[in-house]
Design a protein around this motif. Structure first.
Motif, short mmCIF file in Angstrom:
data_model
loop_
_atom_site.label_atom_id
_atom_site.label_comp_id
_atom_site.label_asym_id
_atom_site.label_seq_id
_atom_site.Cartn_x
_atom_site.Cartn_y
_atom_site.Cartn_z
N CYS A 1 0.85 -1.19 0.00
CA CYS A 1 0.00 0.00 0.00
C CYS A 1 0.88 1.23 0.00
O CYS A 1 1.77 1.37 0.85
N LEU A 2 0.66 2.12 -0.95
CA LEU A 2 1.35 3.40 -0.96
C LEU A 2 0.89 4.20 0.26
O LEU A 2 -0.30 4.48 0.41
N HIS A 3 1.81 4.52 1.14
CA HIS A 3 1.48 5.22 2.38
C HIS A 3 0.67 6.48 2.06
O HIS A 3 1.15 7.38 1.39
N THR A 4 -0.56 6.51 2.54
CA THR A 4 -1.51 7.57 2.20
C THR A 4 -1.78 8.45 3.42
O THR A 4 -1.85 7.96 4.55
N ALA A 5 -1.95 9.73 3.20
CA ALA A 5 -2.29 10.67 4.27
C ALA A 5 -3.40 11.59 3.77
O ALA A 5 -3.80 11.54 2.61
N THR A 6 -3.89 12.44 4.66
CA THR A 6 -4.98 13.33 4.31
C THR A 6 -4.80 14.68 5.00
O THR A 6 -3.84 14.88 5.76
N LEU A 7 -5.70 15.61 4.74
CA LEU A 7 -5.61 16.96 5.30
C LEU A 7 -6.98 17.59 5.37
O LEU A 7 -7.92 17.11 4.74
N PHE A 8 -7.07 18.68 6.14
CA PHE A 8 -8.34 19.40 6.31
C PHE A 8 -7.99 20.85 6.61
O PHE A 8 -7.01 21.13 7.30
N PRO A 9 -8.77 21.82 6.10
CA PRO A 9 -8.46 23.22 6.35
C PRO A 9 -8.78 23.63 7.79
O PRO A 9 -9.92 23.95 8.12
N GLU A 10 -7.80 23.60 8.63
CA GLU A 10 -7.95 23.95 10.03
C GLU A 10 -6.61 24.48 10.54
O GLU A 10 -5.57 24.23 9.91
N PRO A 11 -6.59 25.21 11.62
CA PRO A 11 -5.32 25.68 12.17
C PRO A 11 -4.37 24.50 12.40
O PRO A 11 -4.77 23.45 12.90
N GLY A 12 -3.11 24.66 11.98
CA GLY A 12 -2.13 23.60 12.16
C GLY A 12 -2.05 22.62 11.00
O GLY A 12 -1.31 21.64 11.06
N VAL B 1 0.47 18.22 7.74
CA VAL B 1 0.93 17.72 6.44
C VAL B 1 2.44 17.46 6.48
O VAL B 1 2.92 16.43 5.99
N ARG B 2 3.18 18.36 7.08
CA ARG B 2 4.63 18.18 7.17
C ARG B 2 4.97 16.89 7.95
O ARG B 2 5.84 16.12 7.55
N GLU B 3 4.27 16.67 9.04
CA GLU B 3 4.50 15.47 9.83
C GLU B 3 4.22 14.21 9.01
O GLU B 3 4.97 13.23 9.10
N ALA B 4 3.16 14.24 8.23
CA ALA B 4 2.81 13.08 7.40
C ALA B 4 3.87 12.84 6.34
O ALA B 4 4.26 11.69 6.09
N VAL B 5 4.34 13.91 5.71
CA VAL B 5 5.38 13.76 4.68
C VAL B 5 6.65 13.21 5.32
O VAL B 5 7.29 12.29 4.77
N GLU B 6 7.03 13.73 6.46
CA GLU B 6 8.23 13.26 7.13
C GLU B 6 8.08 11.82 7.61
O GLU B 6 9.08 11.09 7.74
N ALA B 7 6.84 11.38 7.85
CA ALA B 7 6.59 9.99 8.26
C ALA B 7 6.60 9.03 7.07
O ALA B 7 6.46 7.83 7.25
N GLY B 8 6.71 9.59 5.86
CA GLY B 8 6.82 8.74 4.68
C GLY B 8 5.62 8.69 3.77
O GLY B 8 5.56 7.85 2.86
N ALA B 9 4.66 9.59 3.95
CA ALA B 9 3.48 9.59 3.08
C ALA B 9 3.89 9.79 1.63
O ALA B 9 4.66 10.68 1.31
N ARG B 10 3.35 8.96 0.75
CA ARG B 10 3.69 9.02 -0.68
C ARG B 10 2.54 9.58 -1.52
O ARG B 10 2.73 9.88 -2.70
N VAL B 11 1.36 9.67 -0.93
CA VAL B 11 0.21 10.21 -1.64
C VAL B 11 -0.76 10.74 -0.59
O VAL B 11 -0.85 10.21 0.52
N PHE B 12 -1.47 11.82 -0.93
CA PHE B 12 -2.49 12.38 -0.06
C PHE B 12 -3.86 12.22 -0.71
O PHE B 12 -3.98 12.09 -1.93
N LYS B 13 -4.88 12.24 0.13
CA LYS B 13 -6.26 12.24 -0.33
C LYS B 13 -6.94 13.49 0.18
O LYS B 13 -6.85 13.82 1.37
N ALA B 14 -7.63 14.20 -0.70
CA ALA B 14 -8.44 15.36 -0.32
C ALA B 14 -9.84 15.15 -0.88
O ALA B 14 -9.99 14.70 -2.02
N HIS B 15 -10.84 15.46 -0.07
CA HIS B 15 -12.23 15.22 -0.51
C HIS B 15 -13.04 16.49 -0.31
O HIS B 15 -13.55 16.77 0.77
N VAL B 16 -13.15 17.27 -1.37
CA VAL B 16 -13.83 18.55 -1.32
C VAL B 16 -15.32 18.38 -1.08
O VAL B 16 -15.94 19.17 -0.35
#
Length: 315
Positions: free
Chosen positions: A127-138, A143-158
């Motif tokens: 599984c390609l290490h996946t992360a996500t995000l949401f518009p909120e303070p922090g 996102v930086r923590e997820a990238v540094e943890a090795g995330a290779r792809v993000f998911k955003a759901h508008v």
């Protein structure tokens, strides 16, 4: 599309004209014959869903209840197995790499989901290490923590998140992802039902600020197919995934315009296989047959089903 999911007959009769023909084992054999005939080592699916089981169950319950984000349509979830069985089934199909598309619908969820995704990636190396995000303070820190943890792809759901992707809260996060070269699969089209911030215009504003952002538009951007093709033609890092597009199910209510087919060949290296597994109302094989019957050639199919994503993710 099944980024907000349904229930139903999992192992019942086939859908969209393709029967079980002996169950998952027979389907796996047909899928393998499909990619072997193309001379591929397997498939790469950039749009599959794995998430904490209690979250996934709630998503399925939402589909069972015909929630408004599904457009009121009924579709039975085809592959309603436990997590380990679902991963094993993808491997049986010959999917070399897949994703854990997960997403928050409110503040405070993204960091928790990303923590789960770290563990899932560790125990699921294909599984390609996946992360996500949401518009909120922090969000930038998250996102930086997820990238540094090795995330290779993000998911955003508008649509489900009901947020503007051009929200200033997300601006530095998009910039971080553009700089890192981490792709983002984003559900931003207005299917199956429009949201306040779906459609091409908000994404165009994001790309105007971050033209190197590697956006993968989910579901080919349905129903605004041609507008999102236009964004891919304008921005060299924009890609589209095939999730549920071209299938009999989707063609009934959001058909892809035939006049736009030549544009798919022009963008041949930026169309990627996506399925929405396990939350689809037809056999996995049907998505592959739907792509094949576009009759855009074997080279195009090889790129879509494997080579484009393999190059993007360095597989």
């Amino acid at each position: 599309m099944t980024d907000v999911y349904a229930d139903g007959a999992g192992a019942g009769a086939g859908a969209d004209g393709e029967g079980d023909g002996g169950g998952a084992g027979a389907e796996a054999g047909e899928i393998r014959r499909f990619w072997e005939a193309l001379g591929l080592p397997g498939l790469v699916d950039v749009h599959t869903h794995f998430m904490p089981e209690r979250v996934l169950r709630k998503v399925w319950e939402y589909f069972d209840a015909l929630g408004p984000l599904t457009g009121g349509m009924e579709w039975p979830i085809r592959y309603r197995e436990e997590e380990a069985e679902r991963a094993a089934l993808l491997r049986e199909f010959g999917v070399r790499a897949f994703t854990a598309m997960l997403y928050p619908h409110k503040p405070g969820m993204a960091r928790w989901l990303n923590g789960w995704a770290v563990d899932f990636a560790r125990r699921t190396p294909d599984c390609l290490h996946t992360a996500t995000l949401f518009p909120e303070p922090g969000v930038e820190t998250c996102v930086r923590e997820a990238v540094e943890a090795g995330a290779r792809v993000f998911k955003a759901h508008v649509q489900v998140g009901a947020y503007d992707p051009a929200d200033e809260l997300l601006d530095r996060a998009w910039g971080l992802l553009a700089e890192a070269g981490v792709p983002v699969v984003i559900h931003c089209g207005s299917g199956p039902t429009p949201g306040k911030h779906t459609g091409p215009e908000p994404i165009a504003r994001v790309l105007a600020r971050h033209p190197r952002l590697r956006l993968i538009v989910a579901h080919m951007g349905m129903p605004e197919y041609e507008e999102f093709l236009g964004l891919a033609e304008r921005y060299g890092e924009v890609r589209l995934d095939t999730t549920m597009a071209f299938t009999d199910f989707t063609e009934r209510f959001m058909p892809f315009p035939r006049r736009a087919l030549p544009r798919l060949t022009t963008l041949a290296d930026r169309v990627l296989l996506g399925s929405d597994f396990p939350n689809i109302p037809y056999p996995y094989l049907h998505q592959l047959h739907a792509l094949e019957r576009l009759d855009l050639g074997e080279e195009w199919l090889r790129g879509v089903c494997h080579d484009n994503a393999a190059e993007l993710f360095g597989l």
